[in-house]
Scaffold this active site. Sequence first.
Site, mmCIF file in Angstrom:
data_model
loop_
_atom_site.group_PDB
_atom_site.id
_atom_site.type_symbol
_atom_site.label_atom_id
_atom_site.label_comp_id
_atom_site.label_asym_id
_atom_site.label_seq_id
_atom_site.Cartn_x
_atom_site.Cartn_y
_atom_site.Cartn_z
ATOM 1 N N HIS A 75 0.835 -1.213 0.000
ATOM 2 C CA HIS A 75 0.000 0.000 0.000
ATOM 3 C C HIS A 75 0.867 1.261 0.000
ATOM 4 O O HIS A 75 1.502 1.597 1.000
ATOM 5 C CB HIS A 75 -0.925 0.014 1.220
ATOM 6 C CG HIS A 75 -1.934 1.122 1.157
ATOM 7 N ND1 HIS A 75 -3.280 0.898 0.946
ATOM 8 C CD2 HIS A 75 -1.799 2.469 1.242
ATOM 9 C CE1 HIS A 75 -3.920 2.052 0.914
ATOM 10 N NE2 HIS A 75 -3.037 3.024 1.094
ATOM 11 N N HIS B 144 1.498 5.405 -2.102
ATOM 12 C CA HIS B 144 0.997 6.483 -2.975
ATOM 13 C C HIS B 144 2.194 7.105 -3.681
ATOM 14 O O HIS B 144 2.788 8.062 -3.197
ATOM 15 C CB HIS B 144 0.240 7.540 -2.165
ATOM 16 C CG HIS B 144 -1.030 7.018 -1.581
ATOM 17 N ND1 HIS B 144 -2.248 7.182 -2.199
ATOM 18 C CD2 HIS B 144 -1.258 6.295 -0.467
ATOM 19 C CE1 HIS B 144 -3.184 6.586 -1.462
ATOM 20 N NE2 HIS B 144 -2.609 6.041 -0.408
ATOM 21 N N GLN C 68 -9.529 9.350 -5.228
ATOM 22 C CA GLN C 68 -9.251 9.964 -3.920
ATOM 23 C C GLN C 68 -10.438 10.774 -3.373
ATOM 24 O O GLN C 68 -10.701 10.780 -2.174
ATOM 25 C CB GLN C 68 -8.021 10.883 -4.043
ATOM 26 C CG GLN C 68 -7.739 11.793 -2.865
ATOM 27 C CD GLN C 68 -7.080 11.071 -1.698
ATOM 28 O OE1 GLN C 68 -5.910 10.722 -1.754
ATOM 29 N NE2 GLN C 68 -7.843 10.833 -0.642
ATOM 30 N N HIS D 142 -9.271 1.769 -0.107
ATOM 31 C CA HIS D 142 -9.168 2.462 1.168
ATOM 32 C C HIS D 142 -10.542 2.280 1.816
ATOM 33 O O HIS D 142 -11.546 2.736 1.269
ATOM 34 C CB HIS D 142 -8.900 3.939 0.951
ATOM 35 C CG HIS D 142 -7.493 4.256 0.551
ATOM 36 N ND1 HIS D 142 -6.975 3.870 -0.655
ATOM 37 C CD2 HIS D 142 -6.511 4.929 1.204
ATOM 38 C CE1 HIS D 142 -5.711 4.284 -0.722
ATOM 39 N NE2 HIS D 142 -5.406 4.927 0.390
ATOM 40 N N GLU E 59 -11.212 4.209 6.722
ATOM 41 C CA GLU E 59 -10.052 4.862 7.340
ATOM 42 C C GLU E 59 -10.570 6.005 8.202
ATOM 43 O O GLU E 59 -10.491 7.190 7.844
ATOM 44 C CB GLU E 59 -9.060 5.376 6.284
ATOM 45 C CG GLU E 59 -7.753 5.865 6.926
ATOM 46 C CD GLU E 59 -6.763 6.448 5.939
ATOM 47 O OE1 GLU E 59 -7.090 6.539 4.741
ATOM 48 O OE2 GLU E 59 -5.658 6.824 6.377
ATOM 49 N N ASP F 107 2.350 3.232 2.928
ATOM 50 C CA ASP F 107 1.315 4.227 2.619
ATOM 51 C C ASP F 107 1.918 5.543 2.105
ATOM 52 O O ASP F 107 1.632 5.961 0.991
ATOM 53 C CB ASP F 107 0.417 4.475 3.839
ATOM 54 C CG ASP F 107 -0.929 5.101 3.482
ATOM 55 O OD1 ASP F 107 -1.198 5.314 2.281
ATOM 56 O OD2 ASP F 107 -1.716 5.375 4.398
ATOM 57 N N TRP G 187 0.573 13.825 3.636
ATOM 58 C CA TRP G 187 0.023 13.159 4.823
ATOM 59 C C TRP G 187 1.076 12.796 5.853
ATOM 60 O O TRP G 187 0.762 12.566 7.010
ATOM 61 C CB TRP G 187 -0.723 11.884 4.395
ATOM 62 C CG TRP G 187 -1.909 12.194 3.538
ATOM 63 C CD1 TRP G 187 -3.168 12.504 3.979
ATOM 64 C CD2 TRP G 187 -1.957 12.260 2.108
ATOM 65 N NE1 TRP G 187 -3.982 12.758 2.910
ATOM 66 C CE2 TRP G 187 -3.285 12.619 1.753
ATOM 67 C CE3 TRP G 187 -1.017 12.053 1.102
ATOM 68 C CZ2 TRP G 187 -3.676 12.771 0.415
ATOM 69 C CZ3 TRP G 187 -1.414 12.212 -0.217
ATOM 70 C CH2 TRP G 187 -2.727 12.567 -0.543
#
Length: 432
Positions: A64, A66, A159, A217, A220, A316, A322
Site C-alpha cells: 500500500h 501512494h 481519492q 481504502h 479509514e 502508505d 500526509w
Amino acid sequence: MTHPPSAVDLLVRHATLPDGRSEIDLLVQAGRIAAVGPALAAPEGVPQLDAQGFLLSPPFVDAHFHMDATLSYGLPRVNESGTLLEGIALWGELKPHLTQEAVVERALAYCDWAVARGLLAIRSHVDVCDARLLAVEALLHVKERVRPYLDLQLVAFPQDGVLRSPGALANLERALDLGVDVVGGIPHFERTMADGAESVRLLCEIAAARGLRVDMHCDETDDPLSRHVETLAFQAQRLGLHGRVNGSHLTSMHSMDNYYVSKLIPLMAEAGLSAVANPLINITIQGRHDTYPKRRGMTRVPELMAAGLTVAFGHDCVMDPWYSLGSADMLEVAQMGLHVAQMTSQAGMRACFDAVTVNPARILGLEGYGLAPGCRADFVLLQARSPAEAIRLRAARLAVVRGGRIVARGAPATVELALPGRPAGVDFTRQA
Ligand code: FE2
C-alpha cells in the site's frame, strides 16, 4: 548446464533463511533459483556471494503506497496540523500544479530508495480524480522504466470519491483502459453510508467484469459505525472475487464493538478478503479527535491473522501531504506494526516479518516470489540472523539481488568505539 555462466547466474553461500535453516547455499541459474541446500556445487566461473551466516530473505513488498504523491513534502506548503483531512486538502492544492516530469522524477527517486532498502515490489494507488490523468500516465511510464528492477502495480484510486467527485467514474474506467492493474475506492469518503455501499458494489462489479483485483481504502476513520468492510466482504462473496479483494486501513475496526467484530471477521475470512494495515500512518493520523485515552487506530491485525486472513503492513506515505517522514524502509514499518499491535511473542514477531514479505506478495499476486527452487532470484541479504533481529535492528541491507543480479550493495552498520578497556567495534547482532 545448457547455457554459459553469465551475470544472472549466482551462488550464494552460508545464508540463514527466514525459516531458521542456516549454512544454506542458493544456486541461481538464468535468473531463477535452481537449488537450495547445504554445500551446493556450482559450475566454474559462477559469481559467488558469501552471506557469512546472515539472513537471506525474499525481497520486501509494500502492498500500500501512494507514488504519485511521494517526495512532494513541502509542496506547495507543509501540512501544519499533520491530520488526514488537511493532507487531503493539501493534495487538492498540489494537484493542479503537478507536472508529469516532476511526478516521474520523484517516483524514480523513490524507487531508487526502495531498491536500496531491498523493497522490490510496490502496489501504489494513483489518484484518478484529475481528468487529465496526468499522474496515471506518469506512473504507467515509471512502471515500465523500473520493470527490470522493481514490480510496480497500480491501483486506480478515486481519492475524492468515485460518486462524490464529478467525472471520477469515467476517469477510473479510462485509467483501467490505459493499463492500471487494480480497482480502488474510498467508500467512507462518499457523501453518505448508502453512497459508500453503492460505490463498493459498483467498483467490485467493474473489477469482476474486467477480471481485476480490488484494493479499497476502506473505513479509514475512527468511527466504529463505518462498516463498509462488511459490504466489501459481501460483494467479494457475491461476485466470486475470493482472494482478489483487499481492504486497506480498516481503522474503524479498531473502535468497533467486539460483538459485531466477532461476526465480521469470519465473514471477511469466508469472502477471502485480505487486509493491509499502515501502522506508521494509522498511529499518527487516527485518534486525532480523542483527548485521553487516545486510540491507536490500527486495525485488528493479530485477530485477522488468527482468522486466516492474509494481512500485510504497508508504508502508505513517504514525505508527502500526509506524512513527512519515512525512507522506504519496510523494517521500520514492521517495527511500528509490531509495537502498535503488541505482537511481541516469538510467533508475533515472525508474523510481522511475513507482513512485509510473503503476505503482501500474496496480496499483489506476485509470480515466482520466494526462496524455493523455481522462484525468481530476487532477495535481500540483511545484517541480522533472524527475522526478529532484522526488525529490531532495522538491519542494514548488505546486498539486494534482482533476477540473480546484484542491484544494490550496502556497508555493514558499524561504529568505532573509543572506550578504555573495551573493544574498538560494536556489534549489535546478538541472538537469544
Ligand atoms: Fe493510502
